[in-house]
Write a protein that holds these residues in place. Structure first.
Motif, PDB file in Angstrom:
ATOM      1  N   GLY A 153      -9.571  -5.738  -2.322  1.00 33.38           N
ATOM      2  CA  GLY A 153      -9.130  -3.929  -2.298  1.00 33.38           C
ATOM      3  C   GLY A 153      -8.451  -4.374  -3.699  1.00 33.38           C
ATOM      4  O   GLY A 153      -8.446  -3.682  -3.954  1.00 33.38           O
TER       5      GLY A 153
ATOM      6  N   ASP B 151     -16.133  -2.783   1.802  1.00 39.80           N
ATOM      7  CA  ASP B 151     -15.211  -1.774   2.247  1.00 39.80           C
ATOM      8  C   ASP B 151     -14.158  -1.160   0.293  1.00 39.80           C
ATOM      9  O   ASP B 151     -15.159  -1.197  -0.331  1.00 39.80           O
ATOM     10  N   VAL B 152     -13.427  -0.330   0.726  1.00 40.25           N
ATOM     11  CA  VAL B 152     -12.216  -0.100  -0.462  1.00 40.25           C
ATOM     12  C   VAL B 152     -13.211   1.429  -1.089  1.00 40.25           C
ATOM     13  O   VAL B 152     -13.310   1.390  -1.967  1.00 40.25           O
TER      14      VAL B 152
ATOM     15  N   HIS C 238     -11.960   2.366  -8.791  1.00 40.74           N
ATOM     16  CA  HIS C 238     -11.829   4.246  -8.937  1.00 40.74           C
ATOM     17  C   HIS C 238     -11.076   5.191  -9.604  1.00 40.74           C
ATOM     18  O   HIS C 238     -11.074   6.000  -9.871  1.00 40.74           O
TER      19      HIS C 238
ATOM     20  N   TRP D 288      -6.213  -0.839   6.926  1.00 38.52           N
ATOM     21  CA  TRP D 288      -6.821   0.143   6.335  1.00 38.52           C
ATOM     22  C   TRP D 288      -7.453   1.832   5.589  1.00 38.52           C
ATOM     23  O   TRP D 288      -7.360   2.172   5.059  1.00 38.52           O
TER      24      TRP D 288
ATOM     25  N   GLU E 266      -4.865   1.968   3.203  1.00 42.01           N
ATOM     26  CA  GLU E 266      -5.580   1.434   2.062  1.00 42.01           C
ATOM     27  C   GLU E 266      -6.630   2.574   1.700  1.00 42.01           C
ATOM     28  O   GLU E 266      -6.928   2.332   0.262  1.00 42.01           O
ATOM     29  N   PHE E 267      -7.284   2.992   2.635  1.00 35.27           N
ATOM     30  CA  PHE E 267      -8.530   3.519   1.780  1.00 35.27           C
ATOM     31  C   PHE E 267      -7.967   5.385   1.469  1.00 35.27           C
ATOM     32  O   PHE E 267      -8.778   5.541   0.537  1.00 35.27           O
TER      33      PHE E 267
ATOM     34  N   GLY F  51      -6.848  -8.796  -3.016  1.00 39.06           N
ATOM     35  CA  GLY F  51      -7.796  -7.823  -2.100  1.00 39.06           C
ATOM     36  C   GLY F  51      -6.916  -7.929  -1.083  1.00 39.06           C
ATOM     37  O   GLY F  51      -5.092  -7.756  -1.071  1.00 39.06           O
TER      38      GLY F  51
ATOM     39  N   LEU G  63     -15.861   5.963   2.568  1.00 41.20           N
ATOM     40  CA  LEU G  63     -14.460   5.783   3.603  1.00 41.20           C
ATOM     41  C   LEU G  63     -14.560   6.256   4.564  1.00 41.20           C
ATOM     42  O   LEU G  63     -14.405   5.013   5.586  1.00 41.20           O
TER      43      LEU G  63
ATOM     44  N   ASN H 261      -7.481   4.497  -2.460  1.00 38.51           N
ATOM     45  CA  ASN H 261      -8.582   4.202  -3.182  1.00 38.51           C
ATOM     46  C   ASN H 261      -9.085   5.784  -3.370  1.00 38.51           C
ATOM     47  O   ASN H 261      -9.082   5.962  -4.510  1.00 38.51           O
TER      48      ASN H 261
ATOM     49  N   GLY I  57     -10.868  -1.892  -5.391  1.00 42.17           N
ATOM     50  CA  GLY I  57     -10.951  -0.544  -5.193  1.00 42.17           C
ATOM     51  C   GLY I  57      -9.322  -0.021  -5.470  1.00 42.17           C
ATOM     52  O   GLY I  57      -9.172   0.833  -5.569  1.00 42.17           O
TER      53      GLY I  57
ATOM     54  N   ILE J 276       0.588  -1.507   0.189  1.00 44.46           N
ATOM     55  CA  ILE J 276      -0.367   0.013  -0.618  1.00 44.46           C
ATOM     56  C   ILE J 276       0.608   1.279  -0.138  1.00 44.46           C
ATOM     57  O   ILE J 276       0.029   2.437  -0.577  1.00 44.46           O
TER      58      ILE J 276
END
Length: 350
Positions: free
Chosen positions: A114, A145-146, A121, A86, A89-90, A65, A291, A93, A117, A33
């Motif tokens: 992931g 998520d993501v 995007h 997380w 990672e977000f 992911g 997010l 994204n 993600g 990441i």
């Protein structure tokens, strides 16, 4: 460095990011990441880079992911690594979603969680005949998520609800139908695609990228989601999982029956929380808002028995037989869902 988990290279006008854990289906670690985010920053500043391409090494997948085994171990140890993963990672994204240069994702093979993600995007999302895309989180006691709660509500009708709740994988035609991809290209031609993109002029625009990609585009196949749009929209438009299950039970045909059977195997808590987050995403004004909400829910997942049980059954013992608690959607109380809605502190994006 060919032995790195992320390989960064320049080819002509293209900055290329290669995920390099093929034996693990390029599943993401925190170091990966950070390496991707740093590479994106560098390419954004480099005037000679016109475009960024993200791809995965190996023939099996773009990215399966996050490394859920590592997240499980972190959660057990309480060492904070899962929360840090997380959060970063977000942010990545969001960085991809607002990236100032054309960002092309080659979603060849498995693209899940992931991996979605890192790709959906972006401005230019390529799928192939080998693409298998999914947000499979409800099957491991987790939630989409993501930024999925921003992306999935934008799919036609209730297709995004179907994807987010069932966690089932889809192919190229369905990914394009759902708005998670743009163009289908044969996997055998992806090397040619990168070569073509690398010859774009300095300052190349998204229009230039689209023109280059269309030279390789193939007609998309039949979309199963499009074929079943009436059933999906009738049965998954409700505000509770109980109503959705009842509506599916009233529908005729194998698609509705299969959807219902799958939902009954998923974590009841995850289903209720996922539906809440998807509906909240539909009302949200930005990806950042979604997010932030997802991060708050993810941090509370570290105290959720289903998260540990789902990962145990999927990747540790691999018995594929999780014992959810509570065991039915009817037994999941509103207060249980509410405890996952605590805002993350500090906020994800200031």
């Amino acid at each position: 460095m060919q032995d790195s988990e992320v390989i960064i290279e320049r080819r002509g006008a293209a900055g290329i990011i290669r995920l390099n854990r093929p034996r693990a289906l390029n599943s993401l670690t925190l170091a990966m990441i950070r390496a991707i985010a740093e590479a994106l920053d560098g390419f954004a500043r480099d005037a000679d880079v016109a475009i960024v391409v993200a791809t995965g090494e190996g023939e099996r997948g773009f990215c399966a992911g996050g490394d859920i085994r590592a997240l499980h171990e972190s959660a057990r140890a309480g060492d904070g690594l899962a929360g840090t993963f997380w959060r970063e990672e977000f942010r990545l994204n969001h960085q991809i979603a607002v990236y100032p240069k054309p960002y092309v994702a080659l979603m060849d093979g498995i693209t899940m969680g992931g991996g979605v993600g890192l790709s959906a995007h972006g401005r230019h999302r390529i799928v192939t005949e080998r693409t298998r895309l999914a947000m499979p989180e409800t099957g491991i006691g987790y939630v989409p998520d993501v930024g999925a709660t921003w992306l999935l509500p934008k799919a036609p009708g209730e297709a995004g609800t179907w994807l987010g709740l069932t966690g089932l994988d889809i192919g190229a035609a369905d990914a394009i139908h759902a708005g998670l991809a743009d163009v289908q290209i044969a996997s055998s031609r992806l090397g040619e695609v990168i070569d073509a993109l690398s010859t774009l002029p300095r300052g190349g625009s998204s229009i230039d990228v689209d023109t280059a990609l269309q030279a390789f585009a193939e007609p998309r196949g039949e979309s199963r989601l499009r074929q079943n749009v009436a059933v999906i929209d009738r049965a998954l438009c409700f505000e509770s999982v109980e109503e959705i299950l009842a509506a599916l039970g009233r529908e005729e045909g194998e698609f509705a029956a299969e959807t219902r059977r799958v939902l009954l195997t998923r974590s009841p808590t995850s289903l209720k929380l996922a539906l809440h987050l998807l509906r909240a995403g539909r009302r949200s004004a930005s990806l950042a808002e979604c997010l932030g909400r997802e991060l708050g829910a993810c941090l509370q997942m570290l105290h959720n028995p289903d998260f540990f049980e789902g990962i145990r059954a999927a990747v540790i013992d691999k018995d594929r037989n999780p014992k959810w608690s509570p065991a039915s959607v009817e037994a999941v109380k509103a207060q249980t869902v509410e405890k996952f809605l605590k805002p993350a502190e500090p906020p994800l994006l200031l």
